[in-house]
Design a protein around this motif. Structure first.
Motif: not given
Ligand SMILES: Nc1ncnc2c1ncn2[C@@H]1O[C@H](COP(=O)(O)OP(=O)(O)OP(=O)(O)O)[C@@H](O)[C@H]1O
Ligand SMILES: [Mg+2]
Lengths: 477, 279
Positions: B15, B20, B39-46, B55, B111, B201, B234
């Motif tokens: 992004f 991510a 961990p949080n923000g690792a990029g799993k949901t992405t 995406y 989530q 989750e 988690h």
């Molecule tokens: N649409 C977007 N635009 C910009 N940055 C994004 C976007 N979606 C996610 N990110 C960034 O990508 C990174 C990964 O986010 P993601 O939601 O995939 O994490 P996660 O592993 O699912 O975390 P969590 O456990 O908190 O759900 C984060 O730093 C987030 O800020």
């Protein structure tokens, strides 16, 4: 419980049959009735009376019912001092005058009796659930028919009902898009314009075209289509334009639709007044002398059928998908709903019915001019939708009748200066109506955030249960 | 070699300047329950969003039963901005919208619960049967599809019975307690008749008892509907209990994968979770 119901059924059936038979039997009995009135006379007839009597007989021969009634009225009022019109003759006269209304009432009672009988027999209860709303609708239509016969189609009440029915259709079509699919569109006036023009262009009598298109050598279109076909075409034309606009705009995620449709409505209004299109649209001149209706039932039936269709769509699997898109686009798409397809569908359907609404409006006005279809018209309809409740079909219908009645009728007196004795009531002058109207609207929007109905529908069951609750409360208290 | 149900090849999602997901490759086989943790923000949901079409990844490919459903390479501005570690990009560009991917047999939950707010429990699930319709607008409006409609409703009632929400069917979806909303989301996903179920989750916000019964529930529906399950979670107890294999990512990058006990003892994983890294 069952006993009272059966008694009611029998009673209704008897009343209905009596009404129908009697009102039909007096249909052709007027000449005989006149003779009997002669026989009962207490004084000799003078020339004037004889002439009036002849006029009645003549109009019977012509067969024009409204003329017969008018002449009959004149004749009997002349008799008032010589004849007791409260007796049998009076009753028969009453039945003759209100024949069609009473037949309609009889038919309605008969239908009600049949519906009640079916409900008693119906074990599964499916019919029992559908019967009350159907009967309510039948009652409304019978009521309108009778009202029209009693008060005449030129009265203010009928005008309000006509316009209310037409606006109800247009408001419901807008609600389908804005309230049920969550797409904000502001092009309703544009689609109505297309519908109105399509209808008018195709139904002007061929003979009168040179007169209407006097600046354009009689115009380009030289044939006439039946009214119902033209109404269908009006819808299709509007739908086609919606399809074209939707192709680029509905793929965009955000609210470009509002801007695009608003722009479209403005552009189309200018295009239809463009001189170069004069042979078709008559330029900035009126279109007139096209087919109109002669009974209020016509717009009522067309609008009713269209609203029923929209309600069926809303409660079908497609309507459920529209609501899903409104609630959460991302989730809807994740459930396999093609966003573009379904938005396009909602947009095209909504415009189709707006086009039909436009055609009805043309018939109501008897003339069409593009300049009248301003964005103010769209806002008026949007206001109706908001007042009725986004996402409520019945809300839109009720609100549109209230809106039309308030703006055209109930607040009219505010526009006229009035004197009480020698005291002139302040503020009452032309234009004050719109001020009060705006204040009323603002109050409604403020106090009923979600409109009269919210996103619920009017249901007889809920109404009756609320009423009986209130009664119960009174008893206890 | 039997083909994988799902295969991610060098997926990178960037992004702007933020990478991510970075060069993520993984696979899931028929009948497995595979977890993606980090961990949080690792990029799993992405990563999930790249698979389901929300995406389009900046680079990389996704295959479903050997069929290419997503494929992309950096284009335009991204060419110069690209900061992923994988420098070889696929040649094809294949983009599918989420609805098409769902039609292929991948269904997901969210989530942050995304139920249809104004609809009842029953209607929420019913909407998800729409993609199997054989009716068109006309037949549906005139109710000529009544037989199909009745079947849909029966199917939905069955599903609600399976997830234990039959009694709540006429309640507003959002009036349910959190745990039940999550179950409702699963029921809704199941109504699309998926072969691969992606759960983001599912235990978030659940109490320990609810989490325990969720583990059992996931195994049950997996067997009952012959599913393959891809799960982000988690709650470590849940993950260790039901997963056949686990992938661990941190800062978008794969740091470990294997059977639960292998991953559990991996020093990189312990570091990532305890934050002992120099970062
Ligand atoms: N649409 C977007 N635009 C910009 N940055 C994004 C976007 N979606 C996610 N990110 C960034 O990508 C990174 C990964 O986010 P993601 O939601 O995939 O994490 P996660 O592993 O699912 O975390 P969590 O456990 O908190 O759900 C984060 O730093 C987030 O800020
Ligand atoms: Mg996440």
């Amino acid at each position: 419980m069952k006993k009272t119901r059966i008694t009611l059924i029998v009673l209704f059936t008897l009343c209905a049959l009596a009404l129908i038979i009697f009102s039909l039997s007096v249909k052709d009995s007027l000449p005989g009735l006149l003779d009997r009135m002669d026989a009962e006379q207490t004084a000799t007839q003078d020339d004037k009376m004889l002439k009036a009597r002849d006029r009645v007989l003549e109009s019977i021969r012509e067969g024009d019912r409204s003329k017969i009634l008018r002449n009959l009225e004149r004749y009997t009022s002349g008799w008032a001092d010589r004849l007791d019109l409260n007796g049998e003759i009076g009753l028969e006269l009453f039945f003759f005058r209100n024949g069609p209304s009473l037949t309609a009432l009889g038919l309605f009672l008969l239908a009600a009796a049949v519906a009640m009988a079916l409900s008693v027999l119906d074990r599964k209860g499916r019919f029992r659930k559908a019967a009350p709303p159907l009967m309510l609708i039948a009652a409304v239509y019978t009521g309108v028919y009778i009202l029209e016969n009693v008060v005449g189609s030129d009265s203010m009440l009928m005008t309000v009902l006509e316009k209310g029915a037409i606006f109800a259709l247009i408001a419901v079509s807008m609600n389908l898009l804005n309230g049920f699919t969550g797409l904000f569109s502001l092009g309703q006036a544009g689609f109505m314009l297309i519908g109105a023009y399509t209808y008018a262009i195709f139904t002007i009598e061929t003979g009168t075209r040179p007169q209407v298109y006097q600046y354009y050598a009689g115009g380009l279109v030289q044939f006439t289509l039946p009214a119902l076909v033209s109404i269908g075409l009006a819808g299709l034309a509007a739908a086609f334009f919606a399809f074209l606009i939707g192709l680029p705009v509905l793929r965009l995620k955000s609210d470009y639709l509002a801007i695009a449709t608003l722009g479209f409505a403005e552009i189309i209004r200018a295009v239809f007044q463009y001189d170069g299109l004069g042979p078709i649209t008559n330029g900035s001149n009126l279109l007139r002398k096209f087919a109109t209706y002669d009974t209020v039932l016509f717009p009522f039936v067309i609008a009713g059928v269209c609203i029923a269709l929209i309600a069926l769509i809303i409660n079908s699997t497609y309507g459920r998908s529209f609501k899903a898109i409104r609630d959460d686009e991302i989730a809807a798409e994740a459930m396999g709903i093609n966003l573009f397809r379904h938005k396009q569908m909602a947009f095209v359907i909504s415009s189709f019915f707006a086009g039909i609404g436009g055609a009805l409006l043309a018939m109501y006005q008897t003339t069409v001019q593009a300049a009248a279809f301003t964005s103010a018209m769209t806002y008026e309809i949007l206001l109706i939708v908001v007042i009725g409740g986004m996402g409520s079909v019945t809300g839109s219908v009720i609100a549109s009748f209230l809106f039309v009645a308030a703006s055209e009728w109930w607040l009219r007196f505010l526009d006229n200066e009035q004197m009480i004795g020698s005291f002139q009531v302040p503020l009452l002058r032309s234009g004050f109506r719109m001020v009060v109207f705006s204040v009323v609207i603002m109050a409604v929007v403020l106090f009923y955030r979600k409109g009269i109905m919210g996103d619920r529908e009017l249901s007889i069951k809920r109404l009756t249960s609320r009423l009986s609750l209130r009664k119960g409360g009174l008893k206890n208290g | 070699m039997a083909e994988h149900v799902l295969e991610l090849k060098h997926i990178t999602m960037q992004f702007g300047g933020v990478v991510a997901v970075d060069d993520l490759s993984m696979h899931i086989d028929q009948g497995e329950i595979v977890a993606l943790i980090g961990p949080n923000g690792a990029g799993k949901t992405t990563a999930f969003n790249c698979v389901t079409g929300v995406y389009t990844p900046t680079s990389g490919q996704v295959l479903y039963h050997g069929r290419l459903i997503v494929s992309n390479r950096p284009e335009g501005r991204m060419k110069t901005l690209y900061a992923g570690s994988q420098k070889d990009h696929p040649a094809e560009v294949v983009v599918n919208t989420p609805d098409r991917i769902t039609k292929l047999g991948l269904a997901r939950t969210f989530q942050n619960i995304r139920l249809f707010k104004t609809q009842t429990v029953f209607e929420n699930v019913l909407i998800a049967t729409h993609l199997h319709r054989t009716s068109n607008l006309l037949t549906a409006t005139l109710r000529l599809n009544w037989r199909e409609e009745r079947e849909m409703r029966e199917e939905v009632l069955n599903l609600l019975e399976v997830v234990g929400l039959k009694d709540a069917r006429d309640e507003l979806a959002t009036s349910l307690p959190y745990g039940k909303q999550r179950r409702l989301e699963i029921a809704r996903a199941l109504a699309t008749r998926p072969k691969l179920l992606l759960l983001d989750e599912p235990a978030a916000g659940m109490n320990p008892q609810e989490t325990d019964s969720l583990a059992l529930f996931i195994k049950q529906i997996k067997d009952r509907f012959a599913l393959t399950v891809f799960l982000i979670e988690h709650h470590m107890d849940l993950v260790m209990d039901i997963s056949d294999r686990i992938y661990v990512i941190d800062f978008g990058r794969l740091i470990a994968h294997g059977a639960p006990h292998e991953v559990q003892d991996d020093p990189d994983v312990i570091n990532a979770y305890l934050g002992v890294d120099e970062e």
